[in-house]
Design a protein around this motif. Structure first.
Motif, PDB file in Angstrom:
ATOM      1  N   THR A   1       0.839  -1.203   0.000  1.00  0.00           N
ATOM      2  CA  THR A   1       0.000   0.000   0.000  1.00  0.00           C
ATOM      3  C   THR A   1       0.871   1.249   0.000  1.00  0.00           C
ATOM      4  OG1 THR A   1      -1.730  -1.178   1.206  1.00  0.00           O
ATOM      5  CG2 THR A   1      -1.780   1.232   1.325  1.00  0.00           C
TER       6      THR A   1
ATOM      7  N   ARG B   1      -8.239  -8.368   2.567  1.00  0.00           N
ATOM      8  CA  ARG B   1      -7.397  -7.884   1.464  1.00  0.00           C
ATOM      9  C   ARG B   1      -7.943  -8.331   0.112  1.00  0.00           C
ATOM     10  NH1 ARG B   1      -0.907  -8.178   1.284  1.00  0.00           N
ATOM     11  NH2 ARG B   1      -1.146 -10.434   1.587  1.00  0.00           N
TER      12      ARG B   1
ATOM     13  N   TYR C   1      -6.285  -3.387  -1.924  1.00  0.00           N
ATOM     14  CA  TYR C   1      -7.432  -2.745  -1.278  1.00  0.00           C
ATOM     15  C   TYR C   1      -7.794  -3.553  -0.035  1.00  0.00           C
ATOM     16  CZ  TYR C   1      -7.912  -0.729  -5.951  1.00  0.00           C
ATOM     17  OH  TYR C   1      -7.676  -0.084  -7.131  1.00  0.00           O
TER      18      TYR C   1
ATOM     19  N   GLN D   1      -1.765   2.941  12.073  1.00  0.00           N
ATOM     20  CA  GLN D   1      -2.545   4.139  11.773  1.00  0.00           C
ATOM     21  C   GLN D   1      -3.169   4.035  10.383  1.00  0.00           C
ATOM     22  OE1 GLN D   1      -0.521   7.820  13.144  1.00  0.00           O
ATOM     23  NE2 GLN D   1       1.202   6.426  13.429  1.00  0.00           N
TER      24      GLN D   1
HETATM   25  P1  ADP Z   1       1.875  -5.999   2.655  1.00  0.00           P
HETATM   26  O1  ADP Z   1       2.304  -5.548   1.291  1.00  0.00           O
HETATM   27  O2  ADP Z   1       2.801  -5.556   3.743  1.00  0.00           O
HETATM   28  O3  ADP Z   1       1.578  -7.461   2.704  1.00  0.00           O
HETATM   29  P2  ADP Z   1      -0.618  -4.605   2.048  1.00  0.00           P
HETATM   30  O4  ADP Z   1      -0.200  -3.233   1.656  1.00  0.00           O
HETATM   31  O5  ADP Z   1      -1.006  -5.544   0.978  1.00  0.00           O
HETATM   32  O6  ADP Z   1       0.509  -5.266   3.012  1.00  0.00           O
HETATM   33  O7  ADP Z   1      -1.809  -4.453   3.106  1.00  0.00           O
HETATM   34  C1  ADP Z   1      -2.490  -5.585   3.637  1.00  0.00           C
HETATM   35  C2  ADP Z   1      -3.990  -5.253   3.790  1.00  0.00           C
HETATM   36  O8  ADP Z   1      -4.160  -4.244   4.779  1.00  0.00           O
HETATM   37  C3  ADP Z   1      -4.621  -4.707   2.514  1.00  0.00           C
HETATM   38  O9  ADP Z   1      -5.953  -5.167   2.456  1.00  0.00           O
HETATM   39  C4  ADP Z   1      -4.558  -3.196   2.703  1.00  0.00           C
HETATM   40  O10 ADP Z   1      -5.605  -2.526   2.002  1.00  0.00           O
HETATM   41  C5  ADP Z   1      -4.728  -3.057   4.205  1.00  0.00           C
HETATM   42  N1  ADP Z   1      -3.989  -1.930   4.765  1.00  0.00           N
HETATM   43  C6  ADP Z   1      -2.763  -1.472   4.388  1.00  0.00           C
HETATM   44  N2  ADP Z   1      -2.382  -0.427   5.159  1.00  0.00           N
HETATM   45  C7  ADP Z   1      -3.393  -0.237   6.056  1.00  0.00           C
HETATM   46  C8  ADP Z   1      -3.582   0.701   7.140  1.00  0.00           C
HETATM   47  N3  ADP Z   1      -2.672   1.624   7.438  1.00  0.00           N
HETATM   48  N4  ADP Z   1      -4.725   0.581   7.851  1.00  0.00           N
HETATM   49  C9  ADP Z   1      -5.654  -0.362   7.558  1.00  0.00           C
HETATM   50  N5  ADP Z   1      -5.519  -1.260   6.554  1.00  0.00           N
HETATM   51  C10 ADP Z   1      -4.409  -1.198   5.818  1.00  0.00           C
END
Ligand code: ADP
Ligand code: ADP
Ligand code: ADP
Length: 214
Positions: free
Chosen positions: A15, A123, A133, A200
């Motif tokens: 993200t 996710r 998302y 956050q």
């Molecule tokens: P990673 O790449 O570290 O595995 P992701 O970016 O895919 O993590 O995020 C995992 C899930 O959490 C996704 O569904 C994303 O939309 C959600 N997410 C990411 N950052 C946040 C946040 N700060 N607060 C709540 N949900 C989040």
């Protein structure tokens, strides 16, 4: 700008990678996305990786190191890059160092395991672009569709709760030691080390990154 994103599965690396790519104009190198692309394409690499990934284990260091090495050598990485999901083990970090690949900043996203489990359950991903998302925390404009292409979103097979818990175990065992590794690097002045509270909201995490990255 050369950045490493460090953190548990679901900590928000992908993200924030979208935000940082736009901010610094650097490509995202997501080893997870590269492996999933290889699986979709049905390559030999993909065939080897699929069973390991579905089981929540790590793909072999040699295979991943080769993949990243090839990617970093491409022209678009000359001005910097964003490593998302690599390195994930000490041997991967050592290989990078041995090969003279230095980074400016290592960003650690700190998120407790129970928050991770809830995030993974919601996710949704756009396979073509790597955009991610969450059904509640970061919903797409149209349910089940990618904002930019309108294409269908999907659920990753390894986001099932039992597999997520296994991946968290692997993270604590094999990846967490990189926290000490890069904190020591930062102490000796080779890079900046940032720990960000990843619990956050998405926009606040982005704002913190923008403020603290130098
Ligand atoms: P990673 O790449 O570290 O595995 P992701 O970016 O895919 O993590 O995020 C995992 C899930 O959490 C996704 O569904 C994303 O939309 C959600 N997410 C990411 N950052 C946040 C946040 N700060 N607060 C709540 N949900 C989040
Ligand atoms: P997440 O975003 O949830 O942290 P990734 O998309 O980064 O997950 O990785 C998915 C899977 O791909 C991992 O569980 C692992 O099997 C494999 N993988 C990705 N990057 C690496 C790596 N650097 N070393 C070994 N395996 C990796
Ligand atoms: P080269 O073939 O370019 O001379 P080396 O064989 O010296 O590279 O590489 C030393 C080790 O570092 C090898 O295990 C190699 O696969 C690994 N390595 C090289 N480049 C990278 C990279 N960008 N990221 C991670 N590991 C790398």
């Amino acid at each position: 700008m050369r950045i490493i994103l460090l953190g548990a599965p679901g900590a928000g690396k992908g993200t924030q990678a979208q935000f940082l790519m736009a901010k610094f104009g650097i490509p995202q190198i997501s080893t997870g996305d590269m492996l999933r692309a290889a699986i979709s394409a049905g390559t030999e690499l993909g065939k080897q990786a699929k069973a390991v990934m579905d089981a929540g284990q790590l793909v072999s260091d040699d295979l991943i190191i080769g993949l990243v090495k090839e990617r970093i050598a491409q022209d678009d990485c000359k001005g910097g890059f964003l490593l998302d999901g690599f390195p994930r083990t000490i041997p991967q970090a050592d290989a990078m160092k041995e090969n003279g690949v230095v980074v400016d900043s290592v960003i650690e996203f700190d998120v407790p395991d129970e928050v991770i489990v809830e995030r993974m359950a919601g996710r949704r991903v756009h396979a073509g672009s790597g955009r991610v998302y969450h059904v509640t925390y970061n919903p797409p404009k149209v349910e089940g569709k990618d904002d930019e292409t309108g294409e269908d979103l999907s659920i990753r097979p390894d986001d099932e709760e039992v597999t997520v818990r296994k991946r968290l175990g692997v993270y604590h065992e094999q990846t967490k030691p990189l926290v000490d590794y890069y904190q020591a690097e930062a102490k000796s002045g080779t890079c900046q080390y940032l720990t960000i509270d990843g619990t956050q909201p998405v926009e606040q995490v982005s704002a913190l990154l923008a403020e603290k990255l130098n």
